[in-house]
Design a protein around this motif. Structure first.
Motif, PDB file in Angstrom:
ATOM      1  N   LEU A  36       0.712  -1.240  -0.001  1.00 27.19           N
ATOM      2  CA  LEU A  36       0.038  -0.074   0.031  1.00 27.19           C
ATOM      3  C   LEU A  36       0.799   1.302   0.055  1.00 27.19           C
ATOM      4  CD1 LEU A  36      -2.619   1.472   0.158  1.00 27.19           C
ATOM      5  CD2 LEU A  36      -2.531   1.270   2.738  1.00 27.19           C
ATOM      6  N   ILE A  37       1.848   1.326   0.855  1.00 25.76           N
ATOM      7  CA  ILE A  37       2.761   2.352   0.791  1.00 25.76           C
ATOM      8  C   ILE A  37       3.389   2.581  -0.604  1.00 25.76           C
ATOM      9  CG2 ILE A  37       4.913   3.278   1.900  1.00 25.76           C
ATOM     10  CD1 ILE A  37       3.697   2.174   4.678  1.00 25.76           C
ATOM     11  N   TYR A  38       3.860   1.483  -1.020  1.00 26.56           N
ATOM     12  CA  TYR A  38       4.503   1.567  -2.371  1.00 26.56           C
ATOM     13  C   TYR A  38       3.574   2.326  -3.516  1.00 26.56           C
ATOM     14  CZ  TYR A  38       9.249  -0.458  -2.200  1.00 26.56           C
ATOM     15  OH  TYR A  38      10.656  -0.885  -1.861  1.00 26.56           O
ATOM     16  N   TYR A  39       2.191   1.780  -3.359  1.00 30.30           N
ATOM     17  CA  TYR A  39       1.255   2.385  -4.258  1.00 30.30           C
ATOM     18  C   TYR A  39       0.865   3.826  -4.047  1.00 30.30           C
ATOM     19  CZ  TYR A  39      -3.560   3.493  -5.816  1.00 30.30           C
ATOM     20  OH  TYR A  39      -4.561   3.962  -6.645  1.00 30.30           O
ATOM     21  N   LEU A  40       0.989   4.149  -2.824  1.00 29.75           N
ATOM     22  CA  LEU A  40       0.743   5.675  -2.483  1.00 29.75           C
ATOM     23  C   LEU A  40       2.047   6.403  -2.759  1.00 29.75           C
ATOM     24  CD1 LEU A  40      -0.901   5.376   0.927  1.00 29.75           C
ATOM     25  CD2 LEU A  40      -1.909   5.857  -1.003  1.00 29.75           C
ATOM     26  N   ASP A  41       2.918   5.794  -2.766  1.00 32.68           N
ATOM     27  CA  ASP A  41       4.267   6.626  -3.199  1.00 32.68           C
ATOM     28  C   ASP A  41       4.427   6.679  -4.682  1.00 32.68           C
ATOM     29  OD1 ASP A  41       6.703   7.856  -2.502  1.00 32.68           O
ATOM     30  OD2 ASP A  41       7.929   6.157  -3.498  1.00 32.68           O
ATOM     31  N   LYS A  42       4.195   5.545  -5.615  1.00 30.43           N
ATOM     32  CA  LYS A  42       4.002   5.726  -6.859  1.00 30.43           C
ATOM     33  C   LYS A  42       3.059   6.718  -7.333  1.00 30.43           C
ATOM     34  CE  LYS A  42       4.907   4.477 -11.127  1.00 30.43           C
ATOM     35  NZ  LYS A  42       6.279   4.649 -11.699  1.00 30.43           N
ATOM     36  N   SER A  43       1.802   6.567  -6.672  1.00 28.12           N
ATOM     37  CA  SER A  43       0.837   7.872  -6.926  1.00 28.12           C
ATOM     38  C   SER A  43       1.389   9.203  -6.768  1.00 28.12           C
ATOM     39  CB  SER A  43      -0.665   7.596  -6.190  1.00 28.12           C
ATOM     40  OG  SER A  43      -1.221   6.346  -6.559  1.00 28.12           O
ATOM     41  N   SER A  49       3.428  14.956  -5.506  1.00 27.85           N
ATOM     42  CA  SER A  49       2.966  15.464  -4.156  1.00 27.85           C
ATOM     43  C   SER A  49       4.073  14.858  -3.245  1.00 27.85           C
ATOM     44  CB  SER A  49       1.783  15.148  -3.751  1.00 27.85           C
ATOM     45  OG  SER A  49       1.453  13.810  -3.997  1.00 27.85           O
ATOM     46  N   TRP A  50       3.656  14.861  -1.941  1.00 20.78           N
ATOM     47  CA  TRP A  50       4.645  14.420  -0.762  1.00 20.78           C
ATOM     48  C   TRP A  50       4.959  12.883  -1.212  1.00 20.78           C
ATOM     49  CZ3 TRP A  50       4.011  10.451   2.925  1.00 20.78           C
ATOM     50  CH2 TRP A  50       4.913  10.482   3.781  1.00 20.78           C
ATOM     51  N   ARG A  51       6.365  12.406  -1.037  1.00 16.48           N
ATOM     52  CA  ARG A  51       6.790  11.113  -1.251  1.00 16.48           C
ATOM     53  C   ARG A  51       7.260  10.397   0.022  1.00 16.48           C
ATOM     54  NH1 ARG A  51       9.292  10.310  -6.145  1.00 16.48           N
ATOM     55  NH2 ARG A  51       8.915   8.187  -5.496  1.00 16.48           N
ATOM     56  N   THR A  52       7.312   9.244   0.049  1.00 10.84           N
ATOM     57  CA  THR A  52       7.791   8.337   1.025  1.00 10.84           C
ATOM     58  C   THR A  52       9.119   8.193   1.041  1.00 10.84           C
ATOM     59  OG1 THR A  52       5.791   7.052   1.183  1.00 10.84           O
ATOM     60  CG2 THR A  52       7.479   6.171   2.336  1.00 10.84           C
ATOM     61  N   LYS A  53       9.737   8.645   2.002  1.00 12.21           N
ATOM     62  CA  LYS A  53      11.391   8.437   2.182  1.00 12.21           C
ATOM     63  C   LYS A  53      11.757   6.843   1.788  1.00 12.21           C
ATOM     64  CE  LYS A  53      12.283  11.590   5.997  1.00 12.21           C
ATOM     65  NZ  LYS A  53      12.879  11.951   7.174  1.00 12.21           N
ATOM     66  N   GLU A  54      12.568   6.921   1.192  1.00 11.92           N
ATOM     67  CA  GLU A  54      13.372   5.743   0.426  1.00 11.92           C
ATOM     68  C   GLU A  54      13.707   4.920   1.829  1.00 11.92           C
ATOM     69  OE1 GLU A  54      16.422   6.073  -2.280  1.00 11.92           O
ATOM     70  OE2 GLU A  54      15.168   6.530  -3.996  1.00 11.92           O
ATOM     71  N   SER A  55      14.066   5.537   2.956  1.00 13.18           N
ATOM     72  CA  SER A  55      14.556   4.795   4.125  1.00 13.18           C
ATOM     73  C   SER A  55      13.448   4.209   4.778  1.00 13.18           C
ATOM     74  CB  SER A  55      15.493   5.852   5.144  1.00 13.18           C
ATOM     75  OG  SER A  55      14.327   6.671   5.528  1.00 13.18           O
ATOM     76  N   THR A  56      12.287   4.709   4.513  1.00 13.50           N
ATOM     77  CA  THR A  56      11.100   4.290   5.168  1.00 13.50           C
ATOM     78  C   THR A  56      10.967   3.094   4.214  1.00 13.50           C
ATOM     79  OG1 THR A  56      10.183   6.453   6.039  1.00 13.50           O
ATOM     80  CG2 THR A  56       8.637   4.513   5.812  1.00 13.50           C
TER      81      THR A  56
END
Length: 124
Positions: A36-43, A49-56
């Motif tokens: 889900l987090i990968y999906y949100l990051d791709k979106s 918009s705001w991205r998920t940190k790679e470290s996360t």
């Protein structure tokens, strides 16, 4: 196929009593969360918009979410070209599999039993 084989082997490990069912449930849960987090990051990447940190993303993989991460990478073509990211991702997979292999040893099994016992004894 790779993810299905992993979960199949994990299920066999639970079925023969090498691991408690909670380990399989944990892997399923954290893999779904990571997917889900990968999906949100791709979106977010597509919309700027705001991205998920790679470290996360790496931490989630290290904790056991790598099957969901791998599946998401393939399905969304996300983080598949960045060679440094891929290298670290595969290091997290190897580290997680190393811990999982250790949990199959007597020492690892005892540690897991102690850890799970501590959570079972905790009451509200």
């Amino acid at each position: 196929m790779f993810v299905l084989i992993f979960f199949g082997l994990l299920a066999v490990s639970v079925a023969i009593g090498k691991l408690p069912p909670v380990v399989l449930l944990f892997y399923l849960g954290i893999s779904l969360l990571t997917y889900l987090i990968y999906y949100l990051d791709k979106s977010a990447a597509r919309s700027g918009s705001w991205r998920t940190k790679e470290s996360t993303l790496h931490l989630l993989s290290l904790l056991g979410g790598w099957p969901g991460a791998w599946f998401a990478q393939q399905q969304f073509r996300h983080k598949t070209r960045k060679q440094p990211f891929r290298f670290i991702f595969w290091l997290t997979v190897l580290a997680n599999l190393g811990v999982l292999a250790w949990l199959h040893t007597a020492e690892g099994g005892n540690y897991l039993s102690t850890l799970l016992g501590a959570y079972r004894d905790f009451s509200f």
